[in-house]
Motif scaffolding. Structure first.
Motif, PDB file in Angstrom:
ATOM      1  N   SER A 172       0.815  -1.218   0.000  1.00  0.00           N
ATOM      2  CA  SER A 172       0.000   0.000   0.000  1.00  0.00           C
ATOM      3  C   SER A 172       0.846   1.264   0.000  1.00  0.00           C
ATOM      4  CB  SER A 172      -0.930   0.009   1.215  1.00  0.00           C
ATOM      5  OG  SER A 172      -0.184   0.094   2.420  1.00  0.00           O
ATOM      6  N   LEU A 173       2.143   1.142   0.322  1.00  0.00           N
ATOM      7  CA  LEU A 173       3.024   2.311   0.397  1.00  0.00           C
ATOM      8  C   LEU A 173       3.905   2.462  -0.841  1.00  0.00           C
ATOM      9  CD1 LEU A 173       4.151   1.969   4.138  1.00  0.00           C
ATOM     10  CD2 LEU A 173       2.278   3.335   3.203  1.00  0.00           C
ATOM     11  N   LEU A 189      12.046   8.675   3.976  1.00  0.00           N
ATOM     12  CA  LEU A 189      10.932   7.828   4.403  1.00  0.00           C
ATOM     13  C   LEU A 189      11.076   7.415   5.867  1.00  0.00           C
ATOM     14  CD1 LEU A 189      10.801   5.477   1.281  1.00  0.00           C
ATOM     15  CD2 LEU A 189       9.175   7.303   1.858  1.00  0.00           C
ATOM     16  N   PRO A 190       9.983   7.022   6.528  1.00  0.00           N
ATOM     17  CA  PRO A 190      10.093   6.456   7.875  1.00  0.00           C
ATOM     18  C   PRO A 190      10.739   5.065   7.799  1.00  0.00           C
ATOM     19  CG  PRO A 190       7.826   6.329   7.093  1.00  0.00           C
ATOM     20  CD  PRO A 190       8.571   7.130   6.081  1.00  0.00           C
ATOM     21  N   LEU A 191      11.970   4.978   8.256  1.00  0.00           N
ATOM     22  CA  LEU A 191      12.734   3.740   8.118  1.00  0.00           C
ATOM     23  C   LEU A 191      12.761   2.953   9.423  1.00  0.00           C
ATOM     24  CD1 LEU A 191      15.784   4.986   6.021  1.00  0.00           C
ATOM     25  CD2 LEU A 191      13.818   3.664   5.221  1.00  0.00           C
ATOM     26  N   ALA A 223      16.316  -7.790  15.289  1.00  0.00           N
ATOM     27  CA  ALA A 223      15.800  -9.087  14.852  1.00  0.00           C
ATOM     28  C   ALA A 223      15.143  -8.960  13.483  1.00  0.00           C
ATOM     29  CB  ALA A 223      14.799  -9.626  15.876  1.00  0.00           C
ATOM     30  N   LEU A 224      15.534  -9.819  12.557  1.00  0.00           N
ATOM     31  CA  LEU A 224      14.975  -9.770  11.214  1.00  0.00           C
ATOM     32  C   LEU A 224      13.467  -9.949  11.226  1.00  0.00           C
ATOM     33  CD1 LEU A 224      15.438  -9.670   8.136  1.00  0.00           C
ATOM     34  CD2 LEU A 224      15.799 -12.138   8.208  1.00  0.00           C
ATOM     35  N   ARG A 225      12.971 -10.867  12.032  1.00  0.00           N
ATOM     36  CA  ARG A 225      11.522 -11.116  12.065  1.00  0.00           C
ATOM     37  C   ARG A 225      10.757  -9.895  12.553  1.00  0.00           C
ATOM     38  NH1 ARG A 225       9.546 -11.752  16.956  1.00  0.00           N
ATOM     39  NH2 ARG A 225      10.940 -12.203  18.711  1.00  0.00           N
ATOM     40  N   VAL A 226      11.368  -9.117  13.460  1.00  0.00           N
ATOM     41  CA  VAL A 226      10.713  -7.897  13.948  1.00  0.00           C
ATOM     42  C   VAL A 226      10.687  -6.846  12.845  1.00  0.00           C
ATOM     43  CG1 VAL A 226      10.816  -6.024  15.635  1.00  0.00           C
ATOM     44  CG2 VAL A 226      11.340  -8.372  16.334  1.00  0.00           C
ATOM     45  N   LEU A 227      11.796  -6.671  12.139  1.00  0.00           N
ATOM     46  CA  LEU A 227      11.826  -5.721  11.030  1.00  0.00           C
ATOM     47  C   LEU A 227      10.728  -6.043  10.013  1.00  0.00           C
ATOM     48  CD1 LEU A 227      15.666  -5.531  10.278  1.00  0.00           C
ATOM     49  CD2 LEU A 227      14.291  -3.751  11.338  1.00  0.00           C
ATOM     50  N   VAL A 228      10.644  -7.326   9.645  1.00  0.00           N
ATOM     51  CA  VAL A 228       9.670  -7.733   8.629  1.00  0.00           C
ATOM     52  C   VAL A 228       8.242  -7.558   9.134  1.00  0.00           C
ATOM     53  CG1 VAL A 228       8.836  -9.686   7.260  1.00  0.00           C
ATOM     54  CG2 VAL A 228      11.298  -9.310   7.535  1.00  0.00           C
ATOM     55  N   ASP A 229       8.001  -7.890  10.392  1.00  0.00           N
ATOM     56  CA  ASP A 229       6.644  -7.751  10.944  1.00  0.00           C
ATOM     57  C   ASP A 229       6.200  -6.291  10.955  1.00  0.00           C
ATOM     58  OD1 ASP A 229       4.253  -8.788  12.424  1.00  0.00           O
ATOM     59  OD2 ASP A 229       5.063  -7.495  13.993  1.00  0.00           O
ATOM     60  N   LEU A 230       7.087  -5.395  11.338  1.00  0.00           N
ATOM     61  CA  LEU A 230       6.729  -3.979  11.378  1.00  0.00           C
ATOM     62  C   LEU A 230       6.451  -3.429   9.979  1.00  0.00           C
ATOM     63  CD1 LEU A 230       9.234  -2.713  14.091  1.00  0.00           C
ATOM     64  CD2 LEU A 230       6.807  -3.222  14.363  1.00  0.00           C
ATOM     65  N   HIS A 232       5.330  -5.327   7.496  1.00  0.00           N
ATOM     66  CA  HIS A 232       4.029  -5.938   7.165  1.00  0.00           C
ATOM     67  C   HIS A 232       2.869  -5.070   7.670  1.00  0.00           C
ATOM     68  CE1 HIS A 232       5.457 -10.350   6.602  1.00  0.00           C
ATOM     69  NE2 HIS A 232       5.218  -9.788   5.451  1.00  0.00           N
ATOM     70  N   ARG A 233       3.074  -4.459   8.818  1.00  0.00           N
ATOM     71  CA  ARG A 233       2.014  -3.650   9.438  1.00  0.00           C
ATOM     72  C   ARG A 233       1.935  -2.246   8.837  1.00  0.00           C
ATOM     73  NH1 ARG A 233       0.396  -5.832  14.542  1.00  0.00           N
ATOM     74  NH2 ARG A 233       1.551  -7.755  15.024  1.00  0.00           N
ATOM     75  N   GLY A 234       2.798  -1.955   7.898  1.00  0.00           N
ATOM     76  CA  GLY A 234       2.771  -0.648   7.255  1.00  0.00           C
ATOM     77  C   GLY A 234       3.309   0.472   8.118  1.00  0.00           C
ATOM     78  N   LEU A 235       4.144   0.133   9.087  1.00  0.00           N
ATOM     79  CA  LEU A 235       4.655   1.136  10.022  1.00  0.00           C
ATOM     80  C   LEU A 235       5.927   1.820   9.535  1.00  0.00           C
ATOM     81  CD1 LEU A 235       4.047  -0.848  13.338  1.00  0.00           C
ATOM     82  CD2 LEU A 235       2.638   0.960  12.331  1.00  0.00           C
ATOM     83  N   GLY A 236       6.432   1.394   8.405  1.00  0.00           N
ATOM     84  CA  GLY A 236       7.644   1.990   7.862  1.00  0.00           C
ATOM     85  C   GLY A 236       8.239   1.074   6.815  1.00  0.00           C
ATOM     86  N   HIS A 237       9.448   1.410   6.369  1.00  0.00           N
ATOM     87  CA  HIS A 237      10.151   0.668   5.330  1.00  0.00           C
ATOM     88  C   HIS A 237      11.481   0.181   5.914  1.00  0.00           C
ATOM     89  CE1 HIS A 237       7.571   2.938   2.347  1.00  0.00           C
ATOM     90  NE2 HIS A 237       7.620   3.807   3.357  1.00  0.00           N
ATOM     91  N   THR A 238      12.056  -0.857   5.314  1.00  0.00           N
ATOM     92  CA  THR A 238      13.379  -1.297   5.723  1.00  0.00           C
ATOM     93  C   THR A 238      14.209  -1.614   4.490  1.00  0.00           C
ATOM     94  OG1 THR A 238      14.575  -2.674   7.308  1.00  0.00           O
ATOM     95  CG2 THR A 238      12.917  -3.787   5.939  1.00  0.00           C
ATOM     96  N   VAL A 239      15.474  -1.945   4.701  1.00  0.00           N
ATOM     97  CA  VAL A 239      16.395  -2.247   3.607  1.00  0.00           C
ATOM     98  C   VAL A 239      16.979  -3.631   3.832  1.00  0.00           C
ATOM     99  CG1 VAL A 239      18.543  -1.581   2.455  1.00  0.00           C
ATOM    100  CG2 VAL A 239      16.941   0.184   3.232  1.00  0.00           C
TER     101      VAL A 239
END
Length: 300
Positions: A172-173, A189-191, A223-230, A232-239
């Motif tokens: 959605s982003l 962007l919010p990273l 934690a990778l799983r935390v980055l991915v979960d956040l 998923h929730r649309g709370l920001g982007h990661t690299v």
């Protein structure tokens, strides 16, 4: 002068601190100081100068550190060659892998080792690059994968594979049909990023500095799983590299955009302690990792 004193001296020289070297070697500082004093007495020369921030090498110390690395490396290779049992690999190997590399290679590594060396057991630790490096230097780990950057000179390191980095976002982003994004737009962007001790964060900080842009993550998580979960929730982007998120990207749960201007990539390095003899089991794991590296997707 003995091998133990030389190994201790190399750690002191690298860290520039007796206390930090003692922690790494799991020794008391007085015990390490005694080793250093004996080494200086045997050589009849001063190797270190004390400063307000720790210690620094004298000219004699710099010469010794350079020659000692060569001597210890040669000794390790000699011991390994003499003790290796080429036709019967047994024992136990401790391996350290960062999460993103572990996702793409752990399963294949275990399958290959169990098939080829059924009497060889493995322990695999998933950790940050900095923690894996400390594990290798302290002897807790036999072999590990590190991301390129500030790798200790006490480690042998060779490239395994190169992986391109992408901006990972909730669908959605992401604008429709967008497949790339300039770095200067990424940092606006919010990273959601790892903490500064993580190799990926250091690479992002360096790129931001060169671009004259501040890097200010809205959330930090190692934690990778935390980055991915956040994300998923649309709370920001990661690299991350695409290879870390094959399932999420193939099902459309996440979207990846190539980072450009400049493009970003990192190299996964195979590493082990130079002055530590390699067992036949560790050599078998190293050879297997080299072979499997050719199967890892490196970009799209």
């Amino acid at each position: 002068m003995d091998i133990k004193q030389l190994r201790s001296f190399i750690h002191i020289a690298e860290l520039g601190s007796l206390s930090r070297a003692a922690d790494r070697l799991n020794l008391s500082q007085p015990a390490l100081s005694r080793q250093l004093n004996l080494l200086e007495e045997n050589l009849n020369t001063q190797l270190l100068e004390r400063t307000g921030r720790g210690v620094k090498l004298t000219e004699a110390g710099r010469i010794l550190a350079e020659r000692a690395r060569v001597i210890l490396g040669d000794l390790a290779r000699l011991e390994a060659d003499l003790s290796e049992r080429r036709d019967h690999v047994t024992g136990h190997v401790n391996i350290g892998l960062p999460p993103s590399a572990g996702i793409v290679i752990t399963g294949a590594l275990v399958e290959a080792v169990r098939d080829r060396y059924p009497e060889l057991s493995l322990s695999i630790a998933e950790d940050l690059t900095g923690d894996i490096q400390e594990g290798l230097l302290s002897g807790r780990l036999d072999v590990g994968a590190l991301h390129d950057g500030m790798i200790s000179r006490s480690l042998h390191s060779e490239p395994l594979w190169r992986e391109d980095l992408f901006l990972i976002s909730h669908p959605s982003l992401v604008p429709e049909n967008a497949t790339a994004i300039a770095f200067e737009d990424v940092v606006r962007l919010p990273l959601i990023m790892p903490t500064p001790k993580h190799g990926l964060r250091a690479k992002m900080q360096e790129a931001a500095f060169r671009a004259g842009r501040p890097l200010m993550p809205v959330v930090e998580a190692d934690a990778l799983r935390v980055l991915v979960d956040l994300v998923h929730r649309g709370l920001g982007h990661t690299v991350l590299p695409r290879s870390s998120l094959v399932a999420e990207l193939s099902t459309g749960r996440l979207k990846a955009r190539r980072i450009t201007q400049p493009g970003m990539a990192r190299t996964v390095m195979l590493s082990w302690l130079q002055d530590r003899p390699l067992s036949a089991g560790t050599k078998a794991v190293i050879d297997t990792l080299r072979e499997l590296a050719g199967t890892v997707p490196m970009g799209d």
